[in-house]
Each structure stands twice: as structure tokens, then as C-alpha cells.
Motif scaffolding. Structure first.
Motif, mmCIF file in Angstrom:
data_model
loop_
_atom_site.group_PDB
_atom_site.id
_atom_site.type_symbol
_atom_site.label_atom_id
_atom_site.label_comp_id
_atom_site.label_asym_id
_atom_site.label_seq_id
_atom_site.Cartn_x
_atom_site.Cartn_y
_atom_site.Cartn_z
ATOM 1 N N ARG A 52 0.832 -1.210 0.000
ATOM 2 C CA ARG A 52 0.000 0.000 0.000
ATOM 3 C C ARG A 52 0.866 1.259 0.000
ATOM 4 N N LEU A 53 1.957 1.234 0.792
ATOM 5 C CA LEU A 53 2.828 2.397 0.844
ATOM 6 C C LEU A 53 3.483 2.671 -0.510
ATOM 7 N N MET A 54 3.956 1.597 -1.172
ATOM 8 C CA MET A 54 4.546 1.773 -2.502
ATOM 9 C C MET A 54 3.527 2.367 -3.476
ATOM 10 N N TRP A 55 2.290 1.939 -3.371
ATOM 11 C CA TRP A 55 1.239 2.458 -4.252
ATOM 12 C C TRP A 55 0.963 3.935 -3.962
ATOM 13 N N GLU A 56 0.867 4.307 -2.688
ATOM 14 C CA GLU A 56 0.553 5.684 -2.310
ATOM 15 C C GLU A 56 1.658 6.656 -2.710
ATOM 16 N N LEU A 57 2.901 6.199 -2.679
ATOM 17 C CA LEU A 57 4.019 7.092 -2.962
ATOM 18 C C LEU A 57 4.274 7.282 -4.447
ATOM 19 N N SER A 58 3.627 6.503 -5.275
ATOM 20 C CA SER A 58 3.847 6.626 -6.709
ATOM 21 C C SER A 58 2.996 7.760 -7.278
ATOM 22 N N PRO A 59 3.586 8.689 -8.031
ATOM 23 C CA PRO A 59 2.785 9.789 -8.606
ATOM 24 C C PRO A 59 1.822 9.330 -9.688
ATOM 25 N N SER A 60 2.056 8.158 -10.285
ATOM 26 C CA SER A 60 1.189 7.706 -11.373
ATOM 27 C C SER A 60 -0.120 7.106 -10.886
ATOM 28 N N ASP A 80 4.092 -13.015 -5.156
ATOM 29 C CA ASP A 80 2.917 -12.891 -6.016
ATOM 30 C C ASP A 80 1.678 -12.526 -5.199
ATOM 31 N N PHE A 81 0.865 -11.613 -5.733
ATOM 32 C CA PHE A 81 -0.365 -11.216 -5.038
ATOM 33 C C PHE A 81 -1.385 -10.728 -6.051
ATOM 34 N N GLU A 82 -2.626 -10.582 -5.576
ATOM 35 C CA GLU A 82 -3.682 -9.949 -6.351
ATOM 36 C C GLU A 82 -4.364 -8.933 -5.459
ATOM 37 N N ASN A 117 -1.643 1.792 -15.718
ATOM 38 C CA ASN A 117 -1.629 0.778 -16.769
ATOM 39 C C ASN A 117 -0.590 -0.283 -16.417
ATOM 40 N N VAL A 118 -0.395 -1.230 -17.311
ATOM 41 C CA VAL A 118 0.512 -2.340 -17.009
ATOM 42 C C VAL A 118 1.917 -1.836 -16.720
ATOM 43 N N LYS A 119 2.401 -0.901 -17.523
ATOM 44 C CA LYS A 119 3.763 -0.419 -17.334
ATOM 45 C C LYS A 119 3.919 0.361 -16.035
ATOM 46 N N SER A 120 2.933 1.229 -15.718
ATOM 47 C CA SER A 120 3.045 2.008 -14.488
ATOM 48 C C SER A 120 2.951 1.120 -13.255
ATOM 49 N N VAL A 121 2.070 0.115 -13.275
ATOM 50 C CA VAL A 121 1.989 -0.818 -12.139
ATOM 51 C C VAL A 121 3.293 -1.609 -12.007
ATOM 52 N N ALA A 122 3.865 -2.050 -13.132
ATOM 53 C CA ALA A 122 5.145 -2.749 -13.083
ATOM 54 C C ALA A 122 6.230 -1.858 -12.502
ATOM 55 N N ALA A 123 6.176 -0.535 -12.814
ATOM 56 C CA ALA A 123 7.158 0.390 -12.261
ATOM 57 C C ALA A 123 6.964 0.579 -10.758
ATOM 58 N N VAL A 124 5.707 0.614 -10.307
ATOM 59 C CA VAL A 124 5.445 0.788 -8.871
ATOM 60 C C VAL A 124 6.080 -0.336 -8.061
ATOM 61 N N PHE A 125 5.924 -1.566 -8.523
ATOM 62 C CA PHE A 125 6.402 -2.719 -7.751
ATOM 63 C C PHE A 125 7.713 -3.288 -8.287
ATOM 64 N N ASP A 126 8.294 -2.641 -9.285
ATOM 65 C CA ASP A 126 9.599 -3.020 -9.835
ATOM 66 C C ASP A 126 9.613 -4.485 -10.287
ATOM 67 N N VAL A 127 8.666 -4.834 -11.164
ATOM 68 C CA VAL A 127 8.570 -6.187 -11.722
ATOM 69 C C VAL A 127 8.482 -6.068 -13.239
ATOM 70 N N PRO A 128 8.749 -7.145 -13.977
ATOM 71 C CA PRO A 128 8.588 -7.090 -15.435
ATOM 72 C C PRO A 128 7.128 -6.866 -15.814
ATOM 73 N N PRO A 129 6.867 -6.153 -16.899
ATOM 74 C CA PRO A 129 5.470 -5.952 -17.326
ATOM 75 C C PRO A 129 4.721 -7.260 -17.554
ATOM 76 N N ALA A 130 5.443 -8.326 -17.954
ATOM 77 C CA ALA A 130 4.777 -9.611 -18.180
ATOM 78 C C ALA A 130 4.194 -10.192 -16.902
ATOM 79 N N ALA A 131 4.658 -9.699 -15.743
ATOM 80 C CA ALA A 131 4.166 -10.220 -14.462
ATOM 81 C C ALA A 131 2.884 -9.523 -14.007
ATOM 82 N N VAL A 132 2.422 -8.509 -14.736
ATOM 83 C CA VAL A 132 1.259 -7.712 -14.323
ATOM 84 C C VAL A 132 0.069 -8.018 -15.231
#
Length: 764
Positions: free
Chosen positions: A172-180, A198-200, A216-231
Motif C-alpha cells: 500500500r505504501l509503494m502504491w501511495e508514494l507513486s505519482p502515477s 505474487d499477489f492480487e 496501466n501495465v507499465k506504471s503498475v510494473a514500475a510501482v512494484f519493480d517487476v517485469p510488465p509480463a508479471a502484471v
């Protein structure tokens, strides 16, 4: 993602301090700049006016208090917190310094213009800088980059914030701190496995708003620092655009990538039209940390065929020894590719391993996949069994035999052991089994005594109408172990042919009917071929019911034994003396270097049972002072040595003593025979076979054919076949008789006397 995931409480947590809005920041900056302009004017003219002393003192004391506060921050903070404190103290300290300089100018005789110039300079810097307003944005940036400063006390210039203590809290903290992510929240978080990231979750926008388009997929991948294929993003069933289901599964994505890579590799290199084994299709696979397992099925119009070396080449394995194959001989097989050889490290045996179960099985080692390797000491349905143990010097054959003998003692089986190499191969067994015979003569005598006991059991069984053997009712199981048998039956054995025939006859006797009376037999040697053991066809058939333990031998013998004993299509490859990587050895040869040998492969063998082949290794045994103390202790686990009944023991002892004396006398090459002419005694250089109560050696098929023609009459082929027993249960095949006639004709011992007729060749 189900609607159930988001059907519960949707109340949002309080939104964090998002800083100033652009409009508020502009208004605050204007007000701050107006204030700096007024304060700068007063700092320039105030010290020159006649105002009460407390007005001047207030300006000086304010600067001193601000400087003291900043000093305290330097003792308690560094980095971002100190930067904020300094930036907010800068206007007050600068203004107080300019005002104080104006007060002191007349005292220290500064020119009157200098204090006014200092105040003007302060004003010119502060108005565009607006440090108070800018500090609010700087604080927001510091919290985004270094979240722990959000947990400091208010005196540290950062609002207090509880540190996340759970995985969901950190997400939740990682999500809140992201400007996107805007004002949206991450709720209904569900982690699949505590050991995997892994989570949902559900992305929830403020009431009446849609999830921001920046999510979007890329911004969520950037928030959690994972490959876009994982989102994965998708709408939530039954809800509008204010909710969005998200799945972040980096480990699943990694596994999927591996799976797809393996499937593509198999299709391209193995089963495809240009592959090494077309038609051998992958139907399932499992990727573990130390191995890859592949379930293979042949096409409907093909038989399973999985040669190890071709598979190793196709799958880019560095060493074919890292590829293991097991098949059902028809349609399916399992291919296992290991990271390192699985049989390098192996444990010692325990008494529990070596205790025979009701099915007659014991554990004597481990298979390549870690499962126990089992062998039968006897079969409840068949009785005694035939085993073969083959291995060159240093292959671990002695450890295998001693492990089995220890298991027999622990399990109440009578062990009759004969070591043709004067007892040097199995010294640990001497005195720890029911009988131990050392030497070639003792080997023959042991067989003779075993046959005598078998004859006794046959007579008792016949009298009582028993047609099979039942363990312990009334007799114990007896296993005869003949070590270094190649010294007696091998191609280059230095024993007289008559002695070899005598031993072969007794082996055939135990092979034919001994199992019905609880007698099993085990052959061991460095270079055994089934054709050396008397009746090759019967021994081959019986050995398929028992175990063939084939350690490190030469490749010719490997292929011969495999063709005799393996019917499931498994490719049997020779075992190397040392564990090691063939690829590393090749690179060393290219570089002109030497690679040290790896651990020895002693104890590793192919276990051939029921037409199938499995790579295994016998439980470890360390040698100390030229013996194996752990194996000796396993023998002693059972205090009593299993033995015969009193009557059986009497028969065995008498037969062994008589046969041993006769065998030693025979092998010495001397016997006392009556001289027909002078009535005295003469010395014969080669006496006949030992005269014992054991069965006489059966005649070979060659001799039986010659006996059928011995009367000098011409016989037709069918008559010769009938004479030697073709068509009877234990008789030879018709083709074998025809081959024997052809060989005898080639030797000049028989001649054709017409079409399909034979006769002895005339004596010259």
C-alpha cells in the motif's frame, strides 16, 4: 479474479499528506514574497529609526532562537531532515543578521550604506527563492524517496507515520508514494504464498471517479519493480470503472518463461521434424531446483525410444551422465536432467534398510531420483531366485555382496558363501555367515553340500506332497553366493574341464529345482557372461526374475548383458571410474591443462530387474584397516547366525567334508588307481571328477547328439531331435540341435548320409 474479492468493506484508508496543490502553492509564494519585501525594507531602515529598545531586541533575539533551534537539529538529524530545517531557518537567520548588522554599524564605524546593502541583498535572494513554500514540495519529495523520514517526530520537520509491519502494508505504501497512481488506493490484497511475492488486489478510485488513466501495465510494473509480463489488469465483474483488478506475479511469470522455453527447446531439438527423436512428444514436465523431469509419450505409430546421449546433446546437457531415462518399453518414458550427478553423495545402510519385508524385498541403495533401490532375497511366488553381480576391480562389487549378506543374516536367511579367490574378496563375511568356503575346491564342495541338502528337502517334500516352498514352513531360505566364479567357469579359468563340468552340473541342479525347496543362487565375478554359466538359456531366464547388478565393466560386456537382460529399450551406457564433467575435461584438453579426478563411482551400477534397467548406487561403506567396520557392525546387529535344522546340518557337513577332500585331490592332479597288470598302484596324471553324492554333470547338447549316433547307425534329423529331448519341458530347441549337427559336421565328427540323415564320421 472474482467479484467476491471486492464485495467486502470498501472504506478507504485516510489519504496521506499530498503536499500543496498548485493553486495554493502559488498563493502562498505570493504572500511569502510580499512579506520578504516588507521585512527587507524594515531591516534596511529600522536600525536607523528611533524605536523602543525592545523592538530592536526582538529582531536580535528572534535570530538567536532560530539559530539555536537549527543547532539542535544538527545534533539530532542529518540528510533530508537537516536540509528541511536549514531551508526553513534561512529567512529568519538572514533577516536577523541584516538587522543586527544595521544596529552595530554605528558602533563599529561601518559605512552607513553597507547594512542597507545587506538587507537589500537578503530581500533580492528571498523573494525569488520563497524557501518556506519550496520546503513543502521538498518535504513531499523526501518522503517519496526515503519513506522512513515519514516516521520521524514532528520536531524532525516530517509528520509522524507508522512504519508498515506487513507485506500488504508495504504494498500500500509503494502504491501511495507513486505519482502515477493519483488518489487511487490498493485494497483487498491477497498474497498467494508467504514465501513468494505474487499477489492480487483491487485498485479503488475515490467515490465517483474512475481509476486514473495513468494506471496501466507499465506504471503498475514500475510501482512494484517487476517485469510488465508479471502484471495483469482487468475489470472487476459487476463494478464500474472505479475499480480495477490487478495481479502481480513475478515468480509465476518467471516459471512460465522457463516452461515455454523448455517446451520450445523440446519441440525444436527433440520431437520436431528436424529433431533428434521425432515423434517423442513432451506431455508434461516439472522444473525443480536441482532437476527437470519430462514425461514423454511416443506417437501412436511408434515405440518409445529415448537414447541418453542423443537426449543430452539435444537438451544441451554438458554431460550425458546428467540425463537419466526410464521407460515402460512401449509408449511412455520419463527423462530427468540433473544439475549435478545425483549419486555423488549417498548415506550408509541401516539395519532397517536390510530387514526383509513380507514381499521378500530389502533396500540396498538409492536410485538416481532418490528413491530406495530394492532387491528380492526371495519371491513368495517363485521361491529362491538367481542373482548376478558383475563388476571390475574397484567397482564396489564386494560392498554390494557384503551388504546383501548382512541383510540375509538380519532377515534370518541362511548364507552359504564360497569365495574362489581364497577368501580375499569377502573377508568380512568369514565367521559371520552360516558357511564360508575359501578357494576353488571349497567352491565346488559348497555347491555339492548345498545340492545334498536340496536333495534331502526334495525327498521330504515329495513324501508330504508339497509342491512349493513356504518361508519358515518348515525350512529357512538358503542363498548360495559364489564369488569370483569366473576363476572356475571363465574362458581362461585354470581348472580342468572335468571340474568345470562338475561345477556347472551342480549349478544347473540348483537352477532347475532348488528354488522349489528354498534355494537361491548368486553369481559374482569381474567378467561374467551367461554363456559361461552352464545352461545359458535357463540362467538368463532365471536371472530376469532376480537381479543383475552390473557395476563398472568394459563396454562389450555392458552391451552383451543389456541385450540379454533389458527389454524396455533403456540405453545402458558404461559407468566411468570417476564422477566428472566431460565438457570440463574437453576444455582442459583444449587449454592443455589437467583436471583433477572427481570422486570415485564405486558402488554405482545398473540394476537390471524384470527386463528394466535403473541406475543406482549401493549404500556407502568406508574402508578402515582393510575392512569395512560399518558392514561388520550390521552383521552383528543380528546376534545369532541363521542355520539349518539338525538333520540338514548333518547332511551338509558330511557332504562338504567328502566333496572338499575329493575336489582338492582332483585339483592336485593325482589319484591312486589299481594297476590292471601288476596288481600294484600307479599315479594317474588326471583323475575323473570328484565322486560325491551331488548330481553328475549333465551332458552338453553336443555330447548328447554324438551319443545318439554312437551305435554307428544312420539317423534322420527328426530321430536325433527326439533322442536328445526336443519337445520335452526341459529339452533343447529343434534349431539348437540343427546348429549342433552343423558344427559337428564342420569339425569332421559327423557326416551327412543322405538328405536329412546323419552318421558318425568313419574312423581313419
Amino acid at each position: 479474479m472474482t467479484t467476491e474479492l471486492v464485495a467486502a468493506d470498501d472504506a478507504a484508508a485516510p489519504a496521506p499528506d499530498r503536499g500543496l496543490t498548485p493553486r495554493t502553492a502559488r498563493r502562498l509564494a505570493i504572500a511569502e514574497r510580499v512579506l520578504y519585501g516588507a521585512a527587507g525594507t524594515w531591516a534596511a531602515v529600522g536600525p536607523l529609526t528611533d524605536v523602543p529598545w525592545w523592538a530592536h531586541g526582538t529582531a536580535v533575539v528572534t535570530g538567536a532562537l532560530s539559530g539555536g533551534r537549527l543547532w539542535r537539529h544538527t545534533a539530532r538529524q542529518d540528510g533530508p531532515g537537516l536540509l528541511l530545517a536549514t531551508m526553513r531557518s534561512l529567512p529568519v537567520l538572514g533577516w536577523s543578521t541584516a538587522y543586527t548588522a544595521g544596529l552595530l554599524a554605528p558602533v563599529i564605524h561601518y559605512p552607513n550604506g553597507w547594512p542597507m546593502l545587506g538587507a537589500a541583498l537578503w530581500t533580492a535572494v528571498m523573494i525569488p527563492m520563497a524557501p518556506w513554500t519550496r520546503s513543502r514540495g521538498l518535504k513531499r519529495a523526501i518522503i517519496a524517496q526515503v519513506p522512513e523520514y515519514a516516521d520521524q517526530e514532528e520536531t524532525a520537520l516530517v509528520p509522524a507515520r507508522p512504519a508498515p509491519t506487513t507485506y500488504e502494508g508495504h504494498l500500500r505504501l509503494m502504491w501511495e508514494l507513486s505519482p502515477s497512481t493519483g488518489a487511487s488506493e490498493l485494497c483487498r490484497i491477497h498474497q498467494y504464498d508467504a514465501d513468494r511475492p505474487d499477489f492480487e488486489a483491487v485498485i479503488l478510485a475515490p467515490a465517483g471517479q474512475a481509476v486514473p488513466a495513468t494506471v496501466n501495465v507499465k506504471s503498475v510494473a514500475a510501482v512494484f519493480d517487476v517485469p510488465p509480463a508479471a502484471v495483469t489488469l482487468q475489470p472487476v465483474d459487476g463494478y464500474g470503472p472505479g475499480r480495477l483488478a490487478v495481479r502481480v506475479a513475478p515468480t509465476v511469470a518467471e516459471d512460465d518463461a522457463k516452461d515455454q522455453g523448455l517446451e520450445r527447446l523440446w519441440a525444436r531439438r527433440v520431437s520436431g521434424p528436424g529433431g533428434m527423436l521425432p515423434g517423442m512428444e513432451m506431455v508434461d514436465h516439472r522444473i525443480d531446483e536441482d532437476r527437470i523431469r519430462i514425461l514423454v509419450e511416443a506417437d501412436d505409430d511408434a515405440m518409445i525410444h529415448l537414447p541418453r546421449k542423443k537426449l543430452a546433446r539435444a537438451l544441451h546437457a554438458e554431460d550425458p551422465e546428467l540425463v537419466m531415462v526410464e521407460t515402460d518399453g512401449m509408449a511412455r518414458g520419463v527423462v530427468t536432467v540433473y544439475r549435478e550427478h545425483p549419486l555423488i553423495n549417498i548415506r550408509e545402510a541401516t539395519a532397517e534398510d536390510l530387514t526383509m519385508g513380507p514381499d521378500g524385498l530389502i533396500r540396498i541403495g538409492l536410485r538416481h531420483d532418490g528413491r530406495p533401490f530394492k532387491m528380492a532375497l526371495y519371491s513368495p511366488e517363485l521361491g529362491g531366485l538367481t542373482d548376478l553381480a558383475v563388476g571390475a576391480m574397484g567397482s564396489g562389487k564386494s560392498v554390494f555382496l557384503l551388504t546383501v549378506l548382512a541383510a540375509e543374516r538380519i532377515s534370518g536367511v541362511i548364507s552359504l558363501v564360497a569365495d574362489a579367490q581364497s577368501g580375499m574378496s569377502l573377508p568380512e563375511a568369514k565367521g559371520r555367515v552360516r558357511h564360508f568356503g575359501a578357494g576353488i575346491a571349497a567352491l565346488g564342495a559348497t555347491l555339492a553340500a548345498a545340492c545334498a541338502v536340496a536333495d534331502y528337502r526334495e525327498q521330504v517334500s515329495s513324501a508330504n506332497g508339497w509342491g512349493s516352498f513356504t518361508l519358515g514352513s518348515p525350512w529357512s531360505l538358503v542363498n548360495v553366493t559364489l564369488d569370483e566364479i569366473n576363476m572356475v567357469l571363465g574362458e581362461h579359468a585354470l581348472v580342468p574341464p572335468e571340474f568345470r563340468k562338475w561345477v556347472t552340473g551342480m549349478i544347473a541342479r540348483l537352477q532347475q529345482t532348488g528354488r522349489k525347496f528354498g534355494f537361491g543362487i548368486r553369481f559374482a565375478g569381474q567378467s561374467i557372461h551367461v554363456t559361461d554359466l552352464g545352461d545359458a538359456e535357463k540362467i538368463r531366464a532365471n536371472a530376469k526374475q532376480g537381479l543383475v547388478w552390473m557395476g563398472r565393466v568394459n563396454s562389450n560386456m555392458t552391451q552383451s548383458m543389456a541385450s540379454d537382460m533389458v527389454s524396455d529399450g533403456t540405453e545402458i551406457t558404461p559407468i566411468r571410474p570417476f564422477f566428472g564433467n566431460v565438457s570440463d575435461e574437453l576444455i582442459a584438453a583444449w587449454d592443455g591443462k589437467e583436471t583433477p579426478p572427481g570422486p570415485v563411482t564405486a558402488g554405482m551400477a545398473w540394476g537390471l530387474q524384470g527386463g528394466r534397467a535403473v541406475l543406482m548406487r549401493v549404500f556407502k561403506a568406508l574402508k578402515k584397516d582393510k575392512t569395512y567396520p560399518h558392514l561388520i557392525s550390521l552383521f552383528e546387529t543380528a546376534p545369532a547366525i541363521p542355520g539349518f535344522t539338525p538333520e540338514e546340518d548333518r547332511i551338509f557337513q558330511a557332504a562338504y567334508a567328502d566333496s572338499l577332500a575329493a575336489a582338492e585331490h582332483f585339483l592336485a592332479g593325482e589319484s591312486d588307481d589299481e594297476d590292471g597288470d601288476g596288481g600294484g598302484k600307479r599315479k594317474s596324471k588326471r583323475p575323473g571328477p570328484p565322486r560325491t553324492s551331488a548330481p553328475a554333470a549333465p551332458k552338453s547338447l553336443r555330447d548328447q547328439v554324438l551319443d545318439a549316433l554312437a551305435d554307428g547307425e544312420t539317423r534322420r534329423t527328426r530321430e536325433i531331435r527326439s533322442e536328445v529331448g526336443v519337445g520335452t519341458p526341459d529339452g533343447p530347441a529343434a534349431g539348437s540341435v540343427d546348429n549342433a549337427l552343423s558344427k559337428l559336421a564342420g569339425e569332421g565328427l559327423v557326416v551327412r548320409a543322405g538328405h536329412g540323415s546323419w552318421a558318425l564320421a568313419p574312423t581313419p
